[in-house]
Design an enzyme around this catalytic site. Structure first.
Site, PDB file in Angstrom:
ATOM      1  N   ARG A  31      -0.615  80.632  34.819  1.00 22.12           N
ATOM      2  CA  ARG A  31      -0.794  80.338  33.393  1.00 22.12           C
ATOM      3  C   ARG A  31      -1.346  81.583  32.693  1.00 22.12           C
ATOM      4  NH1 ARG A  31      -4.340  75.226  32.448  1.00 22.12           N
ATOM      5  NH2 ARG A  31      -2.502  74.049  33.049  1.00 22.12           N
ATOM      6  N   ARG A 100     -11.277  77.547  28.123  1.00 25.16           N
ATOM      7  CA  ARG A 100      -9.836  77.815  28.274  1.00 25.16           C
ATOM      8  C   ARG A 100      -9.287  78.529  27.039  1.00 25.16           C
ATOM      9  NH1 ARG A 100      -7.455  74.302  31.970  1.00 25.16           N
ATOM     10  NH2 ARG A 100      -8.886  73.896  33.687  1.00 25.16           N
ATOM     11  N   LYS A 163     -13.737  71.960  32.899  1.00 23.49           N
ATOM     12  CA  LYS A 163     -13.028  72.767  31.900  1.00 23.49           C
ATOM     13  C   LYS A 163     -13.610  72.545  30.509  1.00 23.49           C
ATOM     14  CE  LYS A 163      -9.108  70.553  32.844  1.00 23.49           C
ATOM     15  NZ  LYS A 163      -7.778  69.903  32.788  1.00 23.49           N
ATOM     16  N   LYS A 165     -12.670  73.209  26.209  1.00 19.39           N
ATOM     17  CA  LYS A 165     -11.550  73.574  25.326  1.00 19.39           C
ATOM     18  C   LYS A 165     -11.995  73.681  23.865  1.00 19.39           C
ATOM     19  CE  LYS A 165      -8.100  71.658  28.385  1.00 19.39           C
ATOM     20  NZ  LYS A 165      -7.023  70.692  28.567  1.00 19.39           N
ATOM     21  N   CYS A 383       4.478  66.438  28.891  1.00 21.47           N
ATOM     22  CA  CYS A 383       3.841  67.361  29.833  1.00 21.47           C
ATOM     23  C   CYS A 383       4.847  67.736  30.909  1.00 21.47           C
ATOM     24  CB  CYS A 383       2.622  66.693  30.450  1.00 21.47           C
ATOM     25  SG  CYS A 383       3.077  65.410  31.641  1.00 21.47           S
ATOM     26  N   CYS A 389       3.976  69.308  39.143  1.00 21.81           N
ATOM     27  CA  CYS A 389       2.590  68.868  38.994  1.00 21.81           C
ATOM     28  C   CYS A 389       2.203  67.919  40.134  1.00 21.81           C
ATOM     29  CB  CYS A 389       2.390  68.162  37.658  1.00 21.81           C
ATOM     30  SG  CYS A 389       0.693  67.586  37.481  1.00 21.81           S
ATOM     31  N   CYS A 428       0.983  61.187  33.882  1.00 23.32           N
ATOM     32  CA  CYS A 428      -0.185  60.518  34.457  1.00 23.32           C
ATOM     33  C   CYS A 428      -1.238  60.422  33.357  1.00 23.32           C
ATOM     34  CB  CYS A 428      -0.705  61.288  35.683  1.00 23.32           C
ATOM     35  SG  CYS A 428      -1.806  62.653  35.272  1.00 23.32           S
ATOM     36  N   CYS A 432      -1.984  65.482  29.366  1.00 26.68           N
ATOM     37  CA  CYS A 432      -1.772  66.892  29.006  1.00 26.68           C
ATOM     38  C   CYS A 432      -0.932  67.069  27.738  1.00 26.68           C
ATOM     39  CB  CYS A 432      -1.120  67.637  30.163  1.00 26.68           C
ATOM     40  SG  CYS A 432      -2.172  67.693  31.623  1.00 26.68           S
TER      41      CYS A 432
HETATM   42 FE1  SRM Z   1      -3.364  69.624  31.749  1.00 29.81          FE
HETATM   43  C1  SRM Z   1      -4.380  69.162  34.930  1.00 29.81           C
HETATM   44  C2  SRM Z   1      -0.494  70.932  32.817  1.00 29.81           C
HETATM   45  C3  SRM Z   1      -2.805  70.748  28.659  1.00 29.81           C
HETATM   46  C4  SRM Z   1      -5.697  67.431  30.560  1.00 29.81           C
HETATM   47  N1  SRM Z   1      -2.609  70.040  33.583  1.00 29.81           N
HETATM   48  C5  SRM Z   1      -3.210  69.820  34.771  1.00 29.81           C
HETATM   49  C6  SRM Z   1      -2.415  70.454  35.915  1.00 29.81           C
HETATM   50  C7  SRM Z   1      -2.934  71.840  36.129  1.00 29.81           C
HETATM   51  C8  SRM Z   1      -2.373  69.643  37.211  1.00 29.81           C
HETATM   52  C9  SRM Z   1      -3.368  69.995  38.300  1.00 29.81           C
HETATM   53  O1  SRM Z   1      -4.602  70.031  38.031  1.00 29.81           O
HETATM   54  O2  SRM Z   1      -2.935  70.188  39.422  1.00 29.81           O
HETATM   55  C10 SRM Z   1      -1.015  70.453  35.259  1.00 29.81           C
HETATM   56  C11 SRM Z   1      -0.032  71.485  35.788  1.00 29.81           C
HETATM   57  C12 SRM Z   1       1.380  70.970  35.683  1.00 29.81           C
HETATM   58  C13 SRM Z   1       2.419  71.963  35.989  1.00 29.81           C
HETATM   59  O3  SRM Z   1       3.178  71.768  36.959  1.00 29.81           O
HETATM   60  O4  SRM Z   1       2.550  72.942  35.265  1.00 29.81           O
HETATM   61  C14 SRM Z   1      -1.380  70.509  33.807  1.00 29.81           C
HETATM   62  N2  SRM Z   1      -1.979  70.758  30.934  1.00 29.81           N
HETATM   63  C15 SRM Z   1      -0.813  71.109  31.506  1.00 29.81           C
HETATM   64  C16 SRM Z   1       0.131  71.713  30.489  1.00 29.81           C
HETATM   65  C17 SRM Z   1       1.030  72.801  31.060  1.00 29.81           C
HETATM   66  C18 SRM Z   1       0.955  70.576  29.866  1.00 29.81           C
HETATM   67  C19 SRM Z   1       2.175  71.009  29.100  1.00 29.81           C
HETATM   68  O5  SRM Z   1       3.194  70.430  29.388  1.00 29.81           O
HETATM   69  O6  SRM Z   1       2.096  71.869  28.234  1.00 29.81           O
HETATM   70  C20 SRM Z   1      -0.878  72.189  29.446  1.00 29.81           C
HETATM   71  C21 SRM Z   1      -1.383  73.577  29.712  1.00 29.81           C
HETATM   72  C22 SRM Z   1      -2.390  74.007  28.711  1.00 29.81           C
HETATM   73  C23 SRM Z   1      -2.774  75.447  28.762  1.00 29.81           C
HETATM   74  O7  SRM Z   1      -1.934  76.288  28.458  1.00 29.81           O
HETATM   75  O8  SRM Z   1      -3.936  75.738  29.071  1.00 29.81           O
HETATM   76  C24 SRM Z   1      -1.994  71.179  29.670  1.00 29.81           C
HETATM   77  N3  SRM Z   1      -4.184  69.247  29.949  1.00 29.81           N
HETATM   78  C25 SRM Z   1      -3.721  69.729  28.772  1.00 29.81           C
HETATM   79  C26 SRM Z   1      -4.279  68.992  27.691  1.00 29.81           C
HETATM   80  C27 SRM Z   1      -3.959  69.184  26.202  1.00 29.81           C
HETATM   81  C28 SRM Z   1      -4.837  70.197  25.552  1.00 29.81           C
HETATM   82  O9  SRM Z   1      -5.682  70.829  26.192  1.00 29.81           O
HETATM   83  O10 SRM Z   1      -4.695  70.337  24.360  1.00 29.81           O
HETATM   84  C29 SRM Z   1      -5.110  68.033  28.237  1.00 29.81           C
HETATM   85  C30 SRM Z   1      -5.871  66.940  27.463  1.00 29.81           C
HETATM   86  C31 SRM Z   1      -7.060  67.450  26.747  1.00 29.81           C
HETATM   87  C32 SRM Z   1      -8.264  67.416  27.629  1.00 29.81           C
HETATM   88  O11 SRM Z   1      -8.468  68.360  28.375  1.00 29.81           O
HETATM   89  O12 SRM Z   1      -8.994  66.418  27.583  1.00 29.81           O
HETATM   90  C33 SRM Z   1      -5.038  68.208  29.657  1.00 29.81           C
HETATM   91  N4  SRM Z   1      -4.843  68.528  32.613  1.00 29.81           N
HETATM   92  C34 SRM Z   1      -5.653  67.644  31.958  1.00 29.81           C
HETATM   93  C35 SRM Z   1      -6.463  66.942  32.918  1.00 29.81           C
HETATM   94  C36 SRM Z   1      -7.508  65.846  32.612  1.00 29.81           C
HETATM   95  C37 SRM Z   1      -8.821  66.426  32.254  1.00 29.81           C
HETATM   96  C38 SRM Z   1      -9.880  65.392  32.080  1.00 29.81           C
HETATM   97  O13 SRM Z   1     -10.847  65.631  31.377  1.00 29.81           O
HETATM   98  O14 SRM Z   1      -9.800  64.322  32.681  1.00 29.81           O
HETATM   99  C39 SRM Z   1      -6.084  67.440  34.190  1.00 29.81           C
HETATM  100  C40 SRM Z   1      -6.643  67.014  35.544  1.00 29.81           C
HETATM  101  C41 SRM Z   1      -7.958  67.657  35.854  1.00 29.81           C
HETATM  102  O15 SRM Z   1      -8.470  68.524  35.143  1.00 29.81           O
HETATM  103  O16 SRM Z   1      -8.528  67.242  36.876  1.00 29.81           O
HETATM  104  C42 SRM Z   1      -5.069  68.420  33.960  1.00 29.81           C
HETATM  105 FE1  SF4 Z   2       0.511  66.603  35.449  1.00 32.94          FE
HETATM  106 FE2  SF4 Z   2      -0.622  64.430  34.514  1.00 32.94          FE
HETATM  107 FE3  SF4 Z   2      -0.908  66.728  33.195  1.00 32.94          FE
HETATM  108 FE4  SF4 Z   2       1.423  65.540  33.209  1.00 32.94          FE
HETATM  109  S1  SF4 Z   2      -0.460  64.689  32.329  1.00 32.94           S
HETATM  110  S2  SF4 Z   2       1.085  67.714  33.634  1.00 32.94           S
HETATM  111  S3  SF4 Z   2       1.509  64.601  35.194  1.00 32.94           S
HETATM  112  S4  SF4 Z   2      -1.709  66.288  35.203  1.00 32.94           S
END
Ligand code: SRM
Ligand code: SF4
Length: 527
Positions: A31, A100, A163, A165, A383, A389, A428, A432
């Protein structure tokens, strides 16, 4: 993770490889951090090349204005990191328990206020970037410094509990979804069009776990206002509060939203003010209109042009009718402005000089890079989910386009082709794609099964509510068809879909936080 990479495996190949007793098909996701989402054409071309040479040949624009590369095998990892850094980009702190990528409204040339927003996003990003030399030692062959490594001045030896944000929003556009993040700054614009200060919003977040009601999405609270010169300090002190008070025992309870729910907003503000050494001023009035992007051409006050291009789910790749990757690379070769990633996974080809506009228009046409889609598709976001993922319970990026195609028929026959309705899908409950802030939110439960949430506010200020549980494709289409049809016929003037389903009593309006689960009995359940 702190250096911006995740180990993944191709989940499509798992069953076959298991049968053959082979280990999983491992690769890395990388990333890239892009504060405010701004990069040069040269950087675009470099990433395009890196994606082709070392990754799976596609670029993924994320919901946080960054790039992701998928499918980087271990022997290419260091080369990939080096190539990214040679092009003056970085992956440091793109993941991990740190601040981030800082997001902001993607068009700094639209007005003075937008430029000030980008400047703040960059200043916060620089201030909160880890100081460690390890990144340079490991990836860039920097000199190893063993004992003189300074402690992280902000993060300390243990970094953050989770994390963190931060986003910067410029009303009336809420395209960064300011209420979804740990910390948000909302521009308050004075008469001269300049930012007179920032409202401060704390405690937003999306992630939750199915069946665990003590986890929930939450919209941020606006706790006050600060003048421009205090904003970076406010950001630092909020991060320090979370460093010191965030839950380090339970990762599912470790985000700032829970720290704030547990301590109470008023106490949090008082403690923050003690650290700042002064009170925040009362929040000032502001108004958001939407969370979406404004597609197509816009002209700024300098006379330059900007073209916002819809990129379905942020995936830049060539398809037979839309050779997007090639087309954007062609544009990057002649473009003298820059590229801006949006928080909706789209792209702005920005600062096009008037004399270059006809050439770029021609290339856009030649490569099929138009925005000729329904308002529903233009406001859709998914996402990544499968196959990369590791947390995905269901498809998202690969499925949402088909679902929208099915719904487009309903939309067209209801006469809503150009109506904007926000639909977002996550594979899930981590959320994201920020699905809990979508008028129609879909969250994966199991392969082919989704929870359906309805009723978020179009301006991003209200969460949605559970409407249907464990629904299949046909059940989702079956549930949405009558709602869309009645929306077309019975909506009040200017009424948004999210507000309509609440007025009609299909779901209740969600306040925030734990209230998200108050209506656990959905109207619909899977057959
Ligand atoms: Fe996310 C975890 C993809 C934005 C909440 N996110 C992940 C992971 C890294 C899975 C992992 O931990 O193994 C995913 C990788 C998937 C892949 O194959 O690429 C993933 N998140 C993404 C992206 C690529 C989604 C997208 O389709 O664009 C976004 C990348 C952002 C970036 O460039 O930094 C992405 N993730 C978000 C957002 C939206 C935002 O930040 O505006 C959220 C919700 C906001 C928040 O953080 O509350 C988000 N991602 C999560 C979470 C749940 C966090 C939580 O508080 O519970 C996880 C899981 C974790 O952290 O344990 C997670
Ligand atoms: Fe993966 Fe869940 Fe984030 Fe989708 S919402 S990219 S399935 S961690």
């Amino acid at each position: 993770k702190f250096h911006g990479t995740y180990l993944q495996d191709d989940r499509d190949l798992r069953p076959e490889r298991r049968k053959k007793k082979l280990e999983q098909a491992y690769s890395f996701m990388v990333r890239v951090r892009v504060p405010g989402g701004v990069c040069t054409p040269a950087q675009w071309l470099a990433l395009d090349r890196i994606a082709t040479d070392y990754a799976n040949g596609t670029l993924r624009l994320t919901t946080r204005q960054s790039f992701q590369l998928h499918g980087v095998i271990k022997s290419n990892l260091k080369r990939t990191m080096q190539a990214i850094n040679e092009n003056l980009l970085s992956t440091i702190a793109a993941c991990g328990d740190v601040n981030r990528n800082v997001m902001c409204n993607p068009n700094p040339h639209q007005s003075e206020a937008h430029a000030e927003a980008l400047a703040l996003a960059r200043a916060i990003s620089d201030h909160l970037t880890p100081r460690t030399g390890a990144y340079h030692e490991i990836w860039l062959d920097g000199e190893k410094v063993v004992s003189s490594e300074a402690e992280e001045p902000i993060y300390g030896p243990h970094y953050l509990p989770r994390k963190f944000k931060i986003v910067v929003a410029v009303p009336p556009s809420n395209d960064v979804d300011v209420f979804a993040h740990d910390l948000g700054f909302i521009a308050i614009i004075g008469e001269a069009g300049r930012v007179v200060g920032w409202n401060v919003a704390v405690g937003g977040g999306m992630g939750m776990t199915h069946g665990e009601p003590e986890t929930f999405p939450r919209t941020a609270d606006v706790i006050g206002f600060c003048p421009p010169e205090q904003a970076v300090d406010v950001a630092e002190k909020v991060v320090l509060m979370q460093r010191d008070f965030g839950d380090r025992a339970n990762r599912k309870h470790a985000r700032l939203k829970y720290t704030i729910e547990d301590r109470g907003v008023d106490r949090f503000r008082t403690e923050l003010e003690q650290r700042l050494g002064h009170a925040l001023e009362p929040a000032r009035p502001f108004r958001f209109e939407s969370t979406g992007d404004r597609y197509g051409w816009t002209k700024d006050h300098r006379g330059d042009w900007h073209y916002t291009l819809f990129i379905e789910n942020g995936r830049v790749r060539d398809t037979p009718d839309r050779p997007m990757k090639t087309g954007l690379a062609e544009i990057a070769r002649i473009h003298v402005g820059d590229f801006r990633l949006t928080a909706n996974q789209n792209l702005i080809i920005a600062s096009i000089r008037p004399r270059h506009k006809p050439t770029i228009e021609k290339l856009l046409r030649q490569y099929g890079l138009t925005n000729d889609f329904t308002g529903l598709r233009l406001n859709a976001m998914a996402c990544v989910a499968l196959p990369t993922c590791g947390l995905a319970l269901a498809e998202s990026e690969r499925y949402l386009p088909d679902l929208v195609t099915a719904l487009d028929d309903v939309i067209e026959s209801a006469g809503l082709r150009d109506d904007e309705i926000v639909i977002r899908m996550s594979g899930c409950p981590n959320g994201c794609s920020r699905p809990y802030l979508a008028e129609i939110g879909l969250v994966g439960r199991a392969p082919g099964r989704y929870n359906l949430y309805l009723g978020a506010a179009f301006d991003g200020s209200r969460l949605n509510k559970l409407y249907g549980k464990d629904l299949s494709h046909d059940e989702i289409v079956g549930a949405l068809t009558p709602l869309i049809a009645s929306y077309a016929k019975e909506r009040a003037d200017g009424e948004r879909f999210g507000d309509f389903v609440i007025r009609k009593g299909h779901v209740a309006a969600t306040a925030s936080g734990a209230d998200f689960h108050a209506n656990l009995a959905p109207e619909l359940s899977a057959a």
